[in-house]
Design an enzyme around this catalytic site. Structure first.
Site, PDB file in Angstrom:
ATOM      1  N   ARG A 103      22.740  42.614  -5.107  1.00  0.00           N
ATOM      2  CA  ARG A 103      22.867  43.907  -4.437  1.00  0.00           C
ATOM      3  C   ARG A 103      23.086  43.780  -2.931  1.00  0.00           C
ATOM      4  NH1 ARG A 103      19.088  48.910  -6.355  1.00  0.00           N
ATOM      5  NH2 ARG A 103      19.689  50.443  -4.828  1.00  0.00           N
TER       6      ARG A 103
ATOM      7  N   HIS B 219      28.437  56.576  10.494  1.00  0.00           N
ATOM      8  CA  HIS B 219      28.069  55.339   9.803  1.00  0.00           C
ATOM      9  C   HIS B 219      29.305  54.512   9.421  1.00  0.00           C
ATOM     10  CE1 HIS B 219      25.855  52.643   7.233  1.00  0.00           C
ATOM     11  NE2 HIS B 219      26.656  52.931   6.218  1.00  0.00           N
TER      12      HIS B 219
ATOM     13  N   GLU C 148      33.381  52.890   3.354  1.00  0.00           N
ATOM     14  CA  GLU C 148      32.538  52.354   2.264  1.00  0.00           C
ATOM     15  C   GLU C 148      33.402  52.008   1.052  1.00  0.00           C
ATOM     16  OE1 GLU C 148      29.435  51.392   2.135  1.00  0.00           O
ATOM     17  OE2 GLU C 148      28.461  52.373   3.830  1.00  0.00           O
TER      18      GLU C 148
ATOM     19  N   ARG D 207       4.106  66.400  -8.187  1.00  0.00           N
ATOM     20  CA  ARG D 207       4.206  64.998  -8.674  1.00  0.00           C
ATOM     21  C   ARG D 207       5.528  64.704  -9.370  1.00  0.00           C
ATOM     22  NH1 ARG D 207      -1.237  66.082  -9.955  1.00  0.00           N
ATOM     23  NH2 ARG D 207      -2.611  65.112  -8.428  1.00  0.00           N
TER      24      ARG D 207
ATOM     25  N   HIS E 171      27.429  45.647   7.304  1.00  0.00           N
ATOM     26  CA  HIS E 171      26.313  46.494   7.730  1.00  0.00           C
ATOM     27  C   HIS E 171      25.382  45.813   8.724  1.00  0.00           C
ATOM     28  CE1 HIS E 171      27.768  49.068   4.589  1.00  0.00           C
ATOM     29  NE2 HIS E 171      26.799  49.936   4.747  1.00  0.00           N
TER      30      HIS E 171
ATOM     31  N   LYS F 208      29.850  50.167  -7.213  1.00  0.00           N
ATOM     32  CA  LYS F 208      28.463  50.178  -6.718  1.00  0.00           C
ATOM     33  C   LYS F 208      27.495  50.163  -7.907  1.00  0.00           C
ATOM     34  CE  LYS F 208      24.897  51.991  -3.828  1.00  0.00           C
ATOM     35  NZ  LYS F 208      24.361  52.934  -2.863  1.00  0.00           N
TER      36      LYS F 208
ATOM     37  N   ASN G 115      25.785  45.096   1.545  1.00  0.00           N
ATOM     38  CA  ASN G 115      25.535  45.130   2.995  1.00  0.00           C
ATOM     39  C   ASN G 115      26.650  44.484   3.817  1.00  0.00           C
ATOM     40  OD1 ASN G 115      23.078  46.437   2.731  1.00  0.00           O
ATOM     41  ND2 ASN G 115      22.011  44.506   2.346  1.00  0.00           N
TER      42      ASN G 115
ATOM     43  N   LYS H  94      17.931  55.979  -4.314  1.00  0.00           N
ATOM     44  CA  LYS H  94      17.155  55.990  -3.065  1.00  0.00           C
ATOM     45  C   LYS H  94      17.022  57.435  -2.578  1.00  0.00           C
ATOM     46  CE  LYS H  94      18.237  51.355  -1.483  1.00  0.00           C
ATOM     47  NZ  LYS H  94      18.956  50.510  -0.533  1.00  0.00           N
TER      48      LYS H  94
ATOM     49  N   HIS I  15      25.170  48.137  11.620  1.00  0.00           N
ATOM     50  CA  HIS I  15      23.942  48.873  11.946  1.00  0.00           C
ATOM     51  C   HIS I  15      23.524  48.639  13.391  1.00  0.00           C
ATOM     52  CE1 HIS I  15      22.246  49.525   7.658  1.00  0.00           C
ATOM     53  NE2 HIS I  15      22.845  50.605   8.111  1.00  0.00           N
TER      54      HIS I  15
ATOM     55  N   GLU J 133      17.024  44.789  -5.800  1.00  0.00           N
ATOM     56  CA  GLU J 133      17.555  44.249  -4.548  1.00  0.00           C
ATOM     57  C   GLU J 133      17.077  42.832  -4.252  1.00  0.00           C
ATOM     58  OE1 GLU J 133      18.607  46.836  -0.813  1.00  0.00           O
ATOM     59  OE2 GLU J 133      17.324  48.021  -2.108  1.00  0.00           O
TER      60      GLU J 133
HETATM   61  N1  LIG Z   1      20.718  57.295  -0.944  1.00  0.00           N
HETATM   62  C1  LIG Z   1      21.616  56.398  -0.646  1.00  0.00           C
HETATM   63  O1  LIG Z   1      21.815  55.398  -1.359  1.00  0.00           O
HETATM   64  C2  LIG Z   1      22.452  56.581   0.574  1.00  0.00           C
HETATM   65  C3  LIG Z   1      23.627  55.851   0.739  1.00  0.00           C
HETATM   66  C4  LIG Z   1      24.398  56.093   1.875  1.00  0.00           C
HETATM   67  C5  LIG Z   1      23.991  57.006   2.817  1.00  0.00           C
HETATM   68  N2  LIG Z   1      22.833  57.687   2.634  1.00  0.00           N
HETATM   69  C6  LIG Z   1      22.378  58.670   3.633  1.00  0.00           C
HETATM   70  O2  LIG Z   1      23.374  59.661   3.726  1.00  0.00           O
HETATM   71  C7  LIG Z   1      23.321  60.248   5.027  1.00  0.00           C
HETATM   72  C8  LIG Z   1      24.728  60.419   5.519  1.00  0.00           C
HETATM   73  O3  LIG Z   1      25.404  61.243   4.600  1.00  0.00           O
HETATM   74  P1  LIG Z   1      26.809  61.918   4.874  1.00  0.00           P
HETATM   75  O4  LIG Z   1      27.721  60.949   5.503  1.00  0.00           O
HETATM   76  O5  LIG Z   1      27.184  62.575   3.623  1.00  0.00           O
HETATM   77  O6  LIG Z   1      26.483  62.957   6.043  1.00  0.00           O
HETATM   78  P2  LIG Z   1      25.794  64.398   6.051  1.00  0.00           P
HETATM   79  O7  LIG Z   1      24.990  64.629   4.854  1.00  0.00           O
HETATM   80  O8  LIG Z   1      25.140  64.517   7.372  1.00  0.00           O
HETATM   81  O9  LIG Z   1      27.064  65.373   6.015  1.00  0.00           O
HETATM   82  C9  LIG Z   1      27.980  65.383   7.093  1.00  0.00           C
HETATM   83  C10 LIG Z   1      28.326  66.806   7.532  1.00  0.00           C
HETATM   84  O10 LIG Z   1      29.237  67.369   6.600  1.00  0.00           O
HETATM   85  C11 LIG Z   1      28.784  68.669   6.212  1.00  0.00           C
HETATM   86  N3  LIG Z   1      29.319  68.895   4.869  1.00  0.00           N
HETATM   87  C12 LIG Z   1      28.883  68.343   3.720  1.00  0.00           C
HETATM   88  N4  LIG Z   1      29.729  68.635   2.716  1.00  0.00           N
HETATM   89  C13 LIG Z   1      30.692  69.411   3.242  1.00  0.00           C
HETATM   90  C14 LIG Z   1      31.862  70.009   2.708  1.00  0.00           C
HETATM   91  N5  LIG Z   1      32.225  69.814   1.419  1.00  0.00           N
HETATM   92  N6  LIG Z   1      32.660  70.737   3.527  1.00  0.00           N
HETATM   93  C15 LIG Z   1      32.333  70.889   4.846  1.00  0.00           C
HETATM   94  N7  LIG Z   1      31.243  70.321   5.416  1.00  0.00           N
HETATM   95  C16 LIG Z   1      30.443  69.596   4.622  1.00  0.00           C
HETATM   96  C17 LIG Z   1      27.288  68.592   6.326  1.00  0.00           C
HETATM   97  O11 LIG Z   1      26.724  69.877   6.439  1.00  0.00           O
HETATM   98  C18 LIG Z   1      27.142  67.762   7.589  1.00  0.00           C
HETATM   99  O12 LIG Z   1      27.308  68.576   8.715  1.00  0.00           O
HETATM  100  C19 LIG Z   1      22.454  59.354   5.868  1.00  0.00           C
HETATM  101  O13 LIG Z   1      21.227  59.994   6.091  1.00  0.00           O
HETATM  102  C20 LIG Z   1      22.250  58.104   5.013  1.00  0.00           C
HETATM  103  O14 LIG Z   1      20.982  57.527   5.240  1.00  0.00           O
HETATM  104  C21 LIG Z   1      22.069  57.501   1.533  1.00  0.00           C
END
Ligand SMILES: NC(=O)c1ccc[n+]([C@@H]2O[C@H](COP(=O)([O-])OP(=O)(O)OC[C@H]3O[C@@H](n4cnc5c(N)ncnc54)[C@H](O)[C@@H]3O)[C@@H](O)[C@H]2O)c1
Length: 351
Positions: A227, A255, A178, A114, A234, A213, A231, A136, A238, A223
């Site tokens: 907020r 992305h 971003e 929990r 986006h 942000k 987007n 999130k 998207h 939201e």
């Molecule tokens: N929670 C939120 O508010 C929020 C906001 C934006 C995106 N997201 C989520 O984030 C995800 C995308 O995240 P991302 O772009 O970080 O991609 P990711 O987490 O897939 O990472 C990209 C790649 O880089 C590798 N990697 C990570 N750090 C590294 C480093 N320092 N050196 C070498 N390789 C490394 C990872 O293993 C992966 O292969 C999506 O699922 C999206 O939904 C969440």
């Protein structure tokens, strides 16, 4: 470098991050400290992290990297790992990775027994400037992104820009999109500074983006209004991202690459509907195309993308609602766009 106060936690950068984590662990009474990594962050980030902090951790668990593993089966493996290794309600989970890992790890921690404490250490540019704020957490349900999850804040977020040295250039540029968005929606001076810089990974810029942000999220935690400006780019971005995913003959876009196109297109709509100057529009297009390879779209592509827009979760009552710019640094929300403008926006993007 100054820390940033979010809802219930702080984001610490560089040396302050080191000190904050050591202090936090020393004063907290954690029964166990677990670290979640993927194969890339295990190789590139974990050794630096352990050395930097001189921290005793109880166990490290590795998950597979990639959006395709951001699902409940991966969560089950992490829940079982925590359970089999004596995790209890006073355990801490440190999530060391990109947005996939911090989203998933945050969700696992929020639901195990929990809810246990978690700390996020984002290791990609996108996760530093975007996923670090807002609370999130969650996973995908089949192809549907982020369908399962909860909003829950970490105990702290630690940002070490040096982790970016091993991140693939393409991933870095994706995160940069971003950051550019943050300038476009909120701060013209920051936008100008970003487009005139050679480095995408400047710590002061990362801090600035997190602060922008954070300001927006704090003013509108549920939201309801402001907020939505996050987007920008986006809505079309998207739709383009999903379209490319579903069509094997189209390139797979990261992305940031998709929203970069989205921001040019929505920049055009801003010019048509909200008075964004021609000069600013041209500056937006040139700046993005300097970093992001242009794509071509057939009339059929455009028609399908416009259809996909209608399913976007941000649209209510069948209207396609957009965030547009009145000027660089000044965004407006809930703008309805007449359908005939989409083809013109794509034509402008490709001209
Ligand atoms: N929670 C939120 O508010 C929020 C906001 C934006 C995106 N997201 C989520 O984030 C995800 C995308 O995240 P991302 O772009 O970080 O991609 P990711 O987490 O897939 O990472 C990209 C790649 O880089 C590798 N990697 C990570 N750090 C590294 C480093 N320092 N050196 C070498 N390789 C490394 C990872 O293993 C992966 O292969 C999506 O699922 C999206 O939904 C969440």
């Amino acid at each position: 470098m100054e820390s940033i106060q979010s809802h219930t936690y702080e984001v610490h950068l560089e040396e302050l991050a080191e000190a904050a984590l050591k202090q936090h662990i020393a004063k907290s009474d954690y029964s166990k400290v677990f670290v979640l990594v993927d194969e890339n962050t295990k190789k590139h980030c974990l050794p630096i992290f352990l050395k930097k902090l001189g921290l005793e951790v109880d166990a490290v668990f590795e998950i597979k990297s990639g959006e395709e593993h951001k699902n409940i089966s991966t969560c089950s493996m992490v829940w079982e790992f925590l359970s089999n290794n004596g995790g209890d309600r006073k355990s801490l989970l440190i999530n060391l990775g990109g947005g996939v890992l911090t989203d998933l790890g945050g969700f696992v921690a929020s639901t195990f027994k929990r809810g246990i404490g978690f700390i996020n250490i984002p290791t990609t540019l996108l996760s530093m400037v975007d996923a670090s704020i807002g609370g999130k957490t969650g996973v995908d349900l089949g192809v549907l992104k982020n369908q399962i999850g909860v909003i829950n804040q970490p105990e702290m977020v630690l940002v070490f820009p040096e982790f970016l040295k091993t991140l693939a250039e393409r991933q870095i540029v994706s995160g940069y999109a971003e950051m550019l968005k943050h300038g476009l929606i909120k701060d013209e001076e920051y936008w100008k500074a970003l487009i005139s810089m050679d480095s995408y990974t400047d710590a002061a810029c990362i801090q600035k983006s997190i602060a922008i942000k954070n300001d927006v999220v704090l003013q509108d935690p549920t939201e309801q209004g402001l907020r939505k400006i996050l987007n920008f780019g986006h809505t079309l971005g998207h739709a383009i991202e999903s379209y490319c995913l579903e069509n094997p003959d189209k390139p797979t876009l990261l992305h940031g690459e998709a929203i970069a196109i989205g921001m040019i297109l929505e920049g055009y709509l801003s010019h048509e509907l909200k008075g964004l100057s021609r000069l600013s529009l041209q500056e937006i297009k040139t700046s993005f195309l300097a970093h992001f390879k242009p794509m071509t779209f057939t009339p059929e592509d455009i028609a399908t993308i416009v259809e996909l827009l209608k399913y976007d979760k941000k649209n209510s009552h069948g209207d396609i609602n957009f965030v547009l710019l009145q000027a660089i640094g000044k965004a407006v929300t809930d703008v309805t766009v007449p359908e005939h403008l989409f083809a013109k926006a794509f034509a402008y993007y490709e001209e």
